[in-house]
Write a protein that holds these residues in place. Sequence first.
Motif, mmCIF file in Angstrom:
data_model
loop_
_atom_site.group_PDB
_atom_site.id
_atom_site.type_symbol
_atom_site.label_atom_id
_atom_site.label_comp_id
_atom_site.label_asym_id
_atom_site.label_seq_id
_atom_site.Cartn_x
_atom_site.Cartn_y
_atom_site.Cartn_z
ATOM 1 N N ASN A 46 -8.081 10.427 4.780
ATOM 2 C CA ASN A 46 -6.691 10.610 5.196
ATOM 3 C C ASN A 46 -5.977 11.575 4.246
ATOM 4 O OD1 ASN A 46 -4.180 10.392 6.316
ATOM 5 N ND2 ASN A 46 -3.734 8.369 5.483
ATOM 6 N N MET A 47 -5.963 12.849 4.598
ATOM 7 C CA MET A 47 -5.295 13.844 3.774
ATOM 8 C C MET A 47 -3.773 13.762 3.892
ATOM 9 S SD MET A 47 -7.640 15.330 2.124
ATOM 10 C CE MET A 47 -6.683 16.681 1.411
ATOM 11 N N ALA A 48 -3.270 12.973 4.827
ATOM 12 C CA ALA A 48 -1.818 12.805 4.980
ATOM 13 C C ALA A 48 -1.312 11.578 4.221
ATOM 14 C CB ALA A 48 -1.454 12.691 6.456
ATOM 15 N N HIS A 49 -2.146 10.989 3.375
ATOM 16 C CA HIS A 49 -1.749 9.762 2.682
ATOM 17 C C HIS A 49 -0.520 9.993 1.798
ATOM 18 C CE1 HIS A 49 -2.800 5.630 1.791
ATOM 19 N NE2 HIS A 49 -2.606 5.857 0.512
ATOM 20 N N GLY A 50 -0.440 11.178 1.185
ATOM 21 C CA GLY A 50 0.722 11.487 0.355
ATOM 22 C C GLY A 50 2.012 11.534 1.144
ATOM 23 N N GLU A 51 1.942 11.945 2.413
ATOM 24 C CA GLU A 51 3.143 12.005 3.241
ATOM 25 C C GLU A 51 3.620 10.610 3.639
ATOM 26 O OE1 GLU A 51 2.414 15.503 2.247
ATOM 27 O OE2 GLU A 51 0.768 14.567 3.347
ATOM 28 N N PHE A 52 2.698 9.656 3.764
ATOM 29 C CA PHE A 52 3.116 8.270 3.992
ATOM 30 C C PHE A 52 3.830 7.733 2.745
ATOM 31 C CE2 PHE A 52 -0.209 8.690 7.210
ATOM 32 C CZ PHE A 52 0.388 8.085 8.300
ATOM 33 N N PHE A 87 7.558 -0.277 3.226
ATOM 34 C CA PHE A 87 6.266 -0.767 3.723
ATOM 35 C C PHE A 87 6.251 -0.801 5.246
ATOM 36 C CE2 PHE A 87 3.769 -4.319 5.353
ATOM 37 C CZ PHE A 87 2.506 -4.018 4.859
ATOM 38 N N VAL A 88 7.302 -1.345 5.849
ATOM 39 C CA VAL A 88 7.357 -1.474 7.308
ATOM 40 C C VAL A 88 7.358 -0.103 7.980
ATOM 41 C CG1 VAL A 88 8.777 -2.245 9.241
ATOM 42 C CG2 VAL A 88 8.478 -3.724 7.250
ATOM 43 N N ALA A 89 8.167 0.826 7.465
ATOM 44 C CA ALA A 89 8.259 2.156 8.079
ATOM 45 C C ALA A 89 6.922 2.893 8.009
ATOM 46 C CB ALA A 89 9.350 2.975 7.396
ATOM 47 N N SER A 90 6.285 2.873 6.849
ATOM 48 C CA SER A 90 5.011 3.571 6.694
ATOM 49 C C SER A 90 3.906 2.898 7.497
ATOM 50 C CB SER A 90 4.626 3.633 5.211
ATOM 51 O OG SER A 90 5.579 4.367 4.471
ATOM 52 N N ALA A 91 3.927 1.564 7.551
ATOM 53 C CA ALA A 91 2.909 0.844 8.326
ATOM 54 C C ALA A 91 3.061 1.130 9.818
ATOM 55 C CB ALA A 91 3.000 -0.652 8.053
ATOM 56 N N LEU A 92 4.298 1.157 10.325
ATOM 57 C CA LEU A 92 4.512 1.458 11.742
ATOM 58 C C LEU A 92 4.060 2.876 12.083
ATOM 59 C CD1 LEU A 92 8.010 -0.185 12.385
ATOM 60 C CD2 LEU A 92 5.779 -0.991 13.187
ATOM 61 N N LEU A 93 4.392 3.826 11.215
ATOM 62 C CA LEU A 93 3.927 5.190 11.445
ATOM 63 C C LEU A 93 2.405 5.262 11.373
ATOM 64 C CD1 LEU A 93 4.521 8.181 11.900
ATOM 65 C CD2 LEU A 93 4.745 8.444 9.414
ATOM 66 N N GLY A 94 1.811 4.537 10.428
ATOM 67 C CA GLY A 94 0.358 4.518 10.309
ATOM 68 C C GLY A 94 -0.306 3.940 11.545
ATOM 69 N N CYS A 216 -1.468 2.505 5.019
ATOM 70 C CA CYS A 216 -0.300 3.383 5.023
ATOM 71 C C CYS A 216 0.941 2.660 4.516
ATOM 72 C CB CYS A 216 -0.057 3.923 6.430
ATOM 73 S SG CYS A 216 -1.376 5.005 7.049
ATOM 74 N N GLY A 217 1.074 1.368 4.851
ATOM 75 C CA GLY A 217 2.208 0.593 4.362
ATOM 76 C C GLY A 217 2.215 0.475 2.851
ATOM 77 N N ILE A 218 1.027 0.290 2.265
ATOM 78 C CA ILE A 218 0.934 0.227 0.798
ATOM 79 C C ILE A 218 1.313 1.571 0.187
ATOM 80 C CG2 ILE A 218 -0.646 -0.123 -1.140
ATOM 81 C CD1 ILE A 218 -2.174 -2.104 0.622
ATOM 82 N N ALA A 219 0.958 2.671 0.866
ATOM 83 C CA ALA A 219 1.400 3.992 0.403
ATOM 84 C C ALA A 219 2.925 4.079 0.419
ATOM 85 C CB ALA A 219 0.792 5.083 1.279
ATOM 86 N N GLY A 220 3.561 3.433 1.406
ATOM 87 C CA GLY A 220 5.021 3.401 1.438
ATOM 88 C C GLY A 220 5.604 2.684 0.224
#
Length: 308
Positions: A46-52, A87-94, A216-220
Amino acid sequence: MFADYSAAELTSIFAMQGFAGLSLFSVFVLMALGLAIIFGQMGVINMAHGEFMILGAYVTWLTSGFFSSHLPGLFAVYFPVAILLAFVASALLGGAVEWLLIRHLYKRPLDTLLATWGLSLILQQAYRSIFGAREVGVRMPDWMMGSYAITDMIEVPINGLFVMGISLLTALGVYLLMYRSSWGRKVRAVVQNRPMAGAVGINTQQVDRVTFALGCGIAGIAGSAFTMIGSTGPTAGQLYIVDTFLVVVFGGAQSLLGTIASAFTISQAQSTMEFFLSGSMAKVYTLLVVVGILMVRPQGLFASRIRH
């Protein structure tokens, strides 16, 4: 490099830089935990992990502004709320990204790398269009400001201790979820043998989606921690993606303990060397040491015990 300092000064420098590296360690461990779940458990690069992560940072910034403008009396407690919302926003997008894109590319690592790299560019432009190109900073509550003085020369930043506590609690939660819950057993079953897991009634598509969303949520959450050490901009996430992959590979792609140990080692090494060298040279020396160790131990610090 050390000749100009006395033994007492070196001790204080190492201690101060070690404490200063706590916030960097927190960002590394949170970013790497999310990436280890996605890459280690699912094989998705996942190269987009930084954007999450940056989405979580922007959510924290928006939450800070909302509390400051509309709920000033509760501003002191906005940060825990911001962490949950990030967490919720990034997880939903993920979850949406997995359903729209990633689920079509499983077992095609090169395709996922290219697709998520393109996604990262799209998200960067979206952040630039929505929030502007200028970097923004988060105002911290008063109780997170300042530091504890351990000695006359050594101080521990309060916000670093708080964010490190969030990181350790998140790591504990991930461990309990992955190794002490029925959902974690489903994840490990899918990793070991997807056809057999599906044959015994496990919804493998749902497991994939929830696993990706969790990472992705953890990245958030990492994005919330990031606001403690730097300003947030559309491209800030790309500054950490290489270091995060390095942490995951060095620690062992499927080892949570290895991820934490690797994050601590690399963050402390970079923080200490940056005092004596430039930031870029600190990264170069850290990378050379890690590559040298991986040449001797390619499986990382902790070998995988899941895949067979």
